[in-house]
Motif scaffolding. Structure first.
Motif, short mmCIF file in Angstrom:
data_model
loop_
_atom_site.label_atom_id
_atom_site.label_comp_id
_atom_site.label_asym_id
_atom_site.label_seq_id
_atom_site.Cartn_x
_atom_site.Cartn_y
_atom_site.Cartn_z
N TYR A 235 17.26 -0.55 42.76
CA TYR A 235 16.28 -1.64 42.62
C TYR A 235 16.97 -2.99 42.61
CZ TYR A 235 13.14 2.17 41.43
OH TYR A 235 12.41 3.32 41.46
N VAL A 238 14.85 -5.78 44.26
CA VAL A 238 13.72 -6.17 43.43
C VAL A 238 14.18 -7.08 42.30
CG1 VAL A 238 11.88 -5.33 41.91
CG2 VAL A 238 12.43 -4.07 44.00
N TYR A 247 7.92 -9.66 42.01
CA TYR A 247 7.78 -8.90 43.25
C TYR A 247 7.94 -7.40 42.99
CZ TYR A 247 8.46 -13.49 45.41
OH TYR A 247 8.33 -14.80 45.78
N SER A 248 7.65 -6.98 41.76
CA SER A 248 7.88 -5.59 41.38
C SER A 248 7.02 -4.61 42.16
CB SER A 248 7.65 -5.41 39.87
OG SER A 248 6.34 -5.85 39.52
N VAL A 253 9.20 -6.55 49.60
CA VAL A 253 10.48 -6.55 48.88
C VAL A 253 11.01 -5.13 48.72
CG1 VAL A 253 11.58 -7.07 46.68
CG2 VAL A 253 10.02 -8.72 47.71
N GLU A 254 10.12 -4.19 48.39
CA GLU A 254 10.55 -2.80 48.21
C GLU A 254 11.12 -2.21 49.49
OE1 GLU A 254 7.19 -0.72 46.71
OE2 GLU A 254 7.37 -1.54 44.67
#
Length: 284
Positions: A235, A238, A247-248, A253-254
């Protein structure tokens, strides 16, 4: 399948030049030193040291690409123009697109040689586990895509500029702006928002919104995300983007590694098409 004559000619020039051999030797010696240091520091921490060695080698190869490719690609077309041989190339049966592709391939040949010559050294990390063969080839593929992206930038400047020096300088400046500038811009805007928020009672944190997707154009961030997925920092992207907002749960983003690779490949195609159109004597 018949080889591209431009590539074939450039390959002959590379193989006759001892500079190419010395560069490959130097890169392998540096990576071998990393592997030796990791080997000496194992003593019960095999998995940790293996991953650290792998990370160092990955970033070392990336740095080599950023240093070598702009200089090679930046002089590809401009050098022909300065030697008064570009017009001769354009009068042959080769299309401008084939000339551009041949020059790009020749610029990437050194990176291909370096990447594959380092496989035995990088492969040492497989002995102690923590890194798989799939991870290794994913890293090499990402570095090749990075080379194509940076090489396309150099080819583009080489096609539109008449002087090799100017094309090479612009290539290096663009690479620096992509690698450091995109991150610097985001942190700079975030810092300004934070300073302004100190005088606002309802300030809830930095929010850059879609500006974070500037990182799609940063090959260093792509490599950082890939290595993070392969190791213990899944992660990492992130958390990096968390400095600029929440932006979780962001799909962009992921999946930034995959999307940034796609964006960089699309940019490469557009830059090469623009370069081909510029040197085409039949363009309107």
């Amino acid at each position: 399948m018949r080889k591209n004559p431009v590539l074939e000619n450039e390959m002959k020039r590379y193989t006759r030049n001892m500079k190419c051999a010395w560069i490959i030797l130097g890169v392998n010696l540096v990576l071998g030193l990393f592997a030796l240091i990791a080997q000496m520091g194992l003593s019960g921490r095999e998995n940790y040291m293996t991953i650290q060695c792998y990370v160092l080698m990955g970033y070392g190869l990336f740095l080599a690409i950023c240093i070598l490719i702009p200089g090679l690609a930046g002089g590809a077309i401009a050098g022909e123009r300065e030697r008064k041989t570009l017009d001769l190339l354009l009068t042959t049966h080769l299309s401008p697109w084939k000339i551009i592709l041949g020059k790009l391939e020749s610029s990437l040949c050194l990176i291909f040689l370096i990447s594959f010559s380092t496989l035995p050294v990088i492969g040492l990390v497989l002995i102690y586990g923590g890194i798989t063969l799939v991870n290794l080839f994913q890293l090499i593929l990402n570095l090749v895509i990075t080379g194509i992206f940076i090489g396309s930038i150099g080819i583009f400047y080489s096609a539109i500029m008449r002087k090799t020096t100017v094309a090479v300088i612009l290539s290096y400046v663009t690479v620096v702006l992509l690698v450091l500038g995109t991150v610097g811009i985001l942190f700079g805007i975030g810092y300004i928002q934070q300073m302004q928020g100190m005088y606002q009672e309802d300030f809830t944190g930095i929010r850059l919104g879609g500006l974070v997707y500037l990182l799609y154009f940063n090959p260093a961030v792509t490599l950082y995300g890939l290595i993070g997925q392969q190791t213990t920092n899944a992660y990492g992207l992130v958390r990096l983007c968390g400095h600029f907002g929440d932006y979780s749960h962001s799909f962009g983003v992921e999946h930034m590694v995959e999307l940034s690779i796609l964006v960089q490949l699309c940019c490469s195609v557009l830059l090469l098409i623009a370069a081909g159109r510029h040197i085409n004597p039949m363009r309107k």
